[in-house]
Motif scaffolding. Sequence first.
Motif, PDB file in Angstrom:
ATOM      1  N   ASN A  57       0.883  -1.120  -0.179  1.00  0.00           N
ATOM      2  CA  ASN A  57      -0.066   0.027   0.061  1.00  0.00           C
ATOM      3  C   ASN A  57       0.839   1.450  -0.119  1.00  0.00           C
ATOM      4  OD1 ASN A  57      -2.465   1.443  -0.038  1.00  0.00           O
ATOM      5  ND2 ASN A  57      -2.091   1.875   2.154  1.00  0.00           N
ATOM      6  N   GLU A  58       1.799   1.376   0.989  1.00  0.00           N
ATOM      7  CA  GLU A  58       2.831   2.291   1.045  1.00  0.00           C
ATOM      8  C   GLU A  58       3.853   2.774  -0.162  1.00  0.00           C
ATOM      9  OE1 GLU A  58       4.534   2.161   4.779  1.00  0.00           O
ATOM     10  OE2 GLU A  58       2.623   2.573   5.749  1.00  0.00           O
ATOM     11  N   ASP A  61       0.747   1.015  -4.437  1.00  0.00           N
ATOM     12  CA  ASP A  61      -0.812   1.353  -4.772  1.00  0.00           C
ATOM     13  C   ASP A  61      -0.930   2.904  -4.841  1.00  0.00           C
ATOM     14  OD1 ASP A  61      -1.547  -1.235  -4.808  1.00  0.00           O
ATOM     15  OD2 ASP A  61      -2.398  -1.347  -2.842  1.00  0.00           O
ATOM     16  N   GLU A  62      -0.124   3.528  -4.484  1.00  0.00           N
ATOM     17  CA  GLU A  62      -0.383   5.233  -4.646  1.00  0.00           C
ATOM     18  C   GLU A  62       0.072   5.660  -6.015  1.00  0.00           C
ATOM     19  OE1 GLU A  62       3.718   6.497  -2.388  1.00  0.00           O
ATOM     20  OE2 GLU A  62       1.798   6.202  -1.444  1.00  0.00           O
ATOM     21  N   PRO A  64       0.309   6.685  -9.622  1.00  0.00           N
ATOM     22  CA  PRO A  64      -0.763   7.399 -10.373  1.00  0.00           C
ATOM     23  C   PRO A  64      -0.974   6.350 -11.944  1.00  0.00           C
ATOM     24  CG  PRO A  64       0.598   9.025 -10.135  1.00  0.00           C
ATOM     25  CD  PRO A  64       0.958   7.842  -9.287  1.00  0.00           C
TER      26      PRO A  64
END
Length: 78
Positions: A57-58, A61-62, A64
């Motif tokens: 996630n860190e 997943d961020e 763009p």
Amino acid sequence: MRCVFVQFQCAPGKTYEVADAIYDREIVSELYSTSGDYDLLAKIYIPDDQDVGRFINERLDEIPGIQRSLTTMTFNAF
């Protein structure tokens, strides 16, 4: 180290940008383009002391252009 595979579904026309961003993070062992529901498949080794969900996630997943991801945990090799 724990081996996981993460598949990424990218926004139309963004697959190469997403792949470049993933490589720039220098955390994948291998990265492939794929056919089917997902556009990319990454093989990642996560340190044993790290939480898999938080790690992905860190760090990934961020990015763009990623619309969806699917993480597959691995167990003992045969």
